[in-house]
Design an enzyme around this catalytic site. Structure first.
Site, PDB file in Angstrom:
ATOM      1  N   CYS A 384       0.996  -1.437   0.001  1.00  0.00           N
ATOM      2  CA  CYS A 384       0.024  -0.051  -0.059  1.00  0.00           C
ATOM      3  C   CYS A 384       0.758   1.276  -0.132  1.00  0.00           C
ATOM      4  O   CYS A 384       1.545   1.524  -0.910  1.00  0.00           O
ATOM      5  CB  CYS A 384      -0.923  -0.123   1.256  1.00  0.00           C
ATOM      6  SG  CYS A 384      -2.672   1.003   0.734  1.00  0.00           S
ATOM      7  N   HIS A 510      -3.511  -5.215   0.357  1.00  0.00           N
ATOM      8  CA  HIS A 510      -2.980  -5.601   1.645  1.00  0.00           C
ATOM      9  C   HIS A 510      -3.069  -7.301   1.485  1.00  0.00           C
ATOM     10  O   HIS A 510      -4.060  -7.796   1.955  1.00  0.00           O
ATOM     11  CB  HIS A 510      -3.551  -5.062   2.900  1.00  0.00           C
ATOM     12  CG  HIS A 510      -3.599  -3.819   3.089  1.00  0.00           C
ATOM     13  ND1 HIS A 510      -2.632  -3.400   3.862  1.00  0.00           N
ATOM     14  CD2 HIS A 510      -4.199  -2.883   2.424  1.00  0.00           C
ATOM     15  CE1 HIS A 510      -2.733  -2.034   4.013  1.00  0.00           C
ATOM     16  NE2 HIS A 510      -3.722  -1.570   3.359  1.00  0.00           N
ATOM     17  N   GLU A 512      -1.344  -9.395   3.108  1.00  0.00           N
ATOM     18  CA  GLU A 512      -1.193  -9.870   4.523  1.00  0.00           C
ATOM     19  C   GLU A 512      -2.599 -10.135   5.296  1.00  0.00           C
ATOM     20  O   GLU A 512      -2.452 -10.956   6.165  1.00  0.00           O
ATOM     21  CB  GLU A 512      -0.232  -8.911   5.482  1.00  0.00           C
ATOM     22  CG  GLU A 512      -1.248  -7.708   5.956  1.00  0.00           C
ATOM     23  CD  GLU A 512      -1.137  -6.484   5.012  1.00  0.00           C
ATOM     24  OE1 GLU A 512      -0.945  -6.851   3.689  1.00  0.00           O
ATOM     25  OE2 GLU A 512      -1.498  -5.343   5.604  1.00  0.00           O
TER      26      GLU A 512
HETATM   27  N1  GLN Z   1      -2.079   6.913   2.836  1.00  0.00           N
HETATM   28  C1  GLN Z   1      -2.124   6.039   1.440  1.00  0.00           C
HETATM   29  C2  GLN Z   1      -3.377   5.890   1.086  1.00  0.00           C
HETATM   30  O1  GLN Z   1      -4.453   6.455   1.462  1.00  0.00           O
HETATM   31  C3  GLN Z   1      -2.002   4.466   1.779  1.00  0.00           C
HETATM   32  C4  GLN Z   1      -2.764   3.710   2.681  1.00  0.00           C
HETATM   33  C5  GLN Z   1      -2.366   2.531   3.251  1.00  0.00           C
HETATM   34  O2  GLN Z   1      -1.039   2.232   3.429  1.00  0.00           O
HETATM   35  N2  GLN Z   1      -3.212   1.589   3.760  1.00  0.00           N
HETATM   36  O3  GLN Z   1      -3.486   5.692  -0.110  1.00  0.00           O
END
Ligand code: GLN
Length: 539
Positions: A384, A510, A512
């Site tokens: 992310c 994600h 994970e």
């Molecule tokens: N802050 C980033 C976004 O909103 C990444 C979010 C995250 O790592 N879950 O896109």
């Protein structure tokens, strides 16, 4: 009413005794006997969900397929049971009141005074029964967050009392998780706090059927007898939960103490076969007897609190076991990383994971870490925000776009390689409004990502507002960083990877969140494999 059996797990004496792990372990054992099991968590705080909480407050926010932002215990439920959970598996006081107040505004209670009993407790009970009513489960385990006696958990405990009568003794089990402290000077395990905690439960109208006792030392027979006597439970319903080496030992420890058998006996269910836990044992054997080890740096903003990256840490354990390899995770604060100390901080590492996150703090450290691993061919995994930092780094140092950034941190940047998603721009409300939950992703044949999954169409979970800016895609691809995963409906980039690098993969999603004991996530498994290869080539 459904045919499901309901098991309620309350906690006493102190918080953090591991109700989530005990619930997940019991669920696993019942599942291993062939039952269909789900687990739900009721949290006493007023936030409608933990999505608006800082990770320092409550650890990781776990996201389900249906896009619910939930308590991290749901991650344990999924990892232990290999099932998917949903919004219905996590309910907070805030959500209960929110629903009741909405009904009141809609006129559902016209003419009536809306009260904690019966309106709030009715709403709680409806949520207790919701999953059981689907007919999909033989057992619904309900974990009540917090401690018995806390002001804020009173309505939940009262609802459990009411449920006990509604369900009847053959459908209801109450498990109380408590602490048996050891007094060093006296050389004794003490039962008094547990006696008090059970008294509090009794005052609330609930007699526990089973006591699960957290302890640092084995509980001798005389102490078990005393607990049974003072807490009105049969002696074989006093279950010892001794501190375990890993959370994955707990199902086996609970099996040894016959927790699952006690539950079935209380419900008068004749059990024929023993639970089949060979696969679990095999997994644990691999966790405990690794033949190799690797060092992985986890570069993140919330490293002081390991719970903030719970699912990542667990996914490493699953992936380590799959590779028969111990994964030593080195937690590195992204704020401490600068271009001139990357060699010192991560030079000895066999792989680097740059973690998800929000906000500007530590961003430049993450970018510096990416630069180091890209240039030095150290295996890289960006999740992310980690993937977003990887594209910022590539834009700055390979494409020569010096000021490239994400508009999350530099709204006026000349080169917004990461930008807010179009449909996010009009959203002002913070709760539950990110791009959340499972979305389709189409993997391009021949890429690292495709080879890892071995298929074109995958679904992974998301939690973000910003995305890769497709205006720059061609330039990236020409320079060797390719979008190997794309959302087929929107064209959003889901995976970026560098072709000419031993292992450099970043995911907007994600992975994970979907790694379980029985199904370790292939991207984590492959990343650890790459780290092992890196280690061997360095030696
Ligand atoms: N802050 C980033 C976004 O909103 C990444 C979010 C995250 O790592 N879950 O896109």
């Amino acid at each position: 009413m459904s045919s499901a059996k309901y098991i309620f797990v309350t906690g006493g004496v102190t918080s953090s005794l591991g109700k989530g792990i005990i619930s997940a372990s019991l669920g696993r054992l019942l599942q291993a006997r062939g039952y269909r099991v789900t687990i739900q968590k009721f949290d006493p705080y007023i936030n409608v969900d933990p999505g608006t909480l800082n990770p320092y407050e409550h650890g990781e926010c776990y996201v389900t397929d249906d896009g619910a932002e939930t308590d991290l215990d749901l991650g344990h439920y999924e990892r232990f049971l290999n099932i998917a959970t949903s919004q219905a598996n996590n309910v907070t006081t805030g959500r209960i009141y929110y629903n009741v107040i909405k009904k009141e505004r809609d006129g559902e209670f016209l003419g009536k005074t809306v009260q904690v009993i019966p309106h709030i407790t009715d709403e709680i009970k409806n949520s207790f029964y919701k999953l059981g009513d689907t007919g999909d489960y033989d057992f619904v385990i309900t974990e009540i967050g917090g401690c018995v006696g806390d002001i804020e958990s009173l309505p939940f405990v009262e609802a459990v009392r009411q449920a006990r009568f509604e369900l009847g003794p053959s459908n209801f089990v109450s498990i109380h998780l408590t602490l048996i402290p050891y007094l060093k000077k006296a050389g004794e395990l003490k039962t008094k706090p547990t006696q008090h905690s059970v008294k509090q439960l009794l005052e609330a109208g609930i007699q526990p059927d089973i006591l699960v006792c957290r302890t640092e030392f084995p509980i001798p027979a005389d102490i078990r007898k005393k607990l049974a006597l003072f807490c009105n439970v049969p002696i074989n319903a006093v279950i010892e939960a001794i501190d375990a080496e890993t959370i994955y030992d707990v199902p086996l420890l609970m099996r040894k103490e016959k927790l699952d058998e006690r539950v079935l006996a209380k419900l008068k269910i004749a059990h024929k076969k023993e639970p089949s836990i060979d696969q679990w044992k095999e997994f644990l054997g691999r966790v405990k007897n690794p033949t190799e080890e690797v060092n992985i740096a986890l570069v993140g903003k919330y490293v002081e609190l390991k719970d903030a990256y719970k699912s990542i840490a667990e996914a490493f354990i699953h992936a380590g076991a799959a590779n028969e390899c111990k994964v030593n995770v080195h937690w590195i604060s992204s704020e401490s990383v600068f271009e001139d100390n990357t060699e010192k901080l991560i030079g000895e590492m066999n792989g680097v994971l740059v973690a998800p996150g929000f906000g500007e703090r530590g961003i430049e450290g993450k970018v510096a870490a990416v630069k180091y691993v890209r240039e030095n061919e150290v295996p890289f995994f960006g999740i992310c925000l980690g993937m977003q930092c990887a594209t910022v780094e590539f834009a700055r140092n390979v494409l020569g776009l010096e000021k490239a950034n994400s508009t999350e941190f530099a709204p006026e940047t000349k080169d917004p390689v990461i930008d807010m998603m179009e449909d996010q721009k009009k959203i002002t409300i913070k709760g539950g409004t990110m791009r959340l939950g499972a979305y389709d992703c189409h993997l391009a044949k021949g890429t690292k990502a495709f080879n890892v999954y071995g298929q074109t169409n995958i679904q992974e979970r998301h939690r973000h507002r910003f995305e890769f800016n497709n205006k720059y895609l061609e330039a990236f691809q020409e320079a060797g960083m390719v979008a190997s995963g794309i959302n087929p409906d929107t064209g959003l980039v889901e995976v970026m990877e560098i072709k000419d690098h031993p292992w450099f993969v970043g995911t907007q999603y994600h992975p994970e969140l979907k790694s379980t004991v029985l199904n370790p996530h292939p991207l984590f498994v492959r990343f650890i494999k790459a780290a092992l290869t890196h280690k061997k080539t360095k030696d």
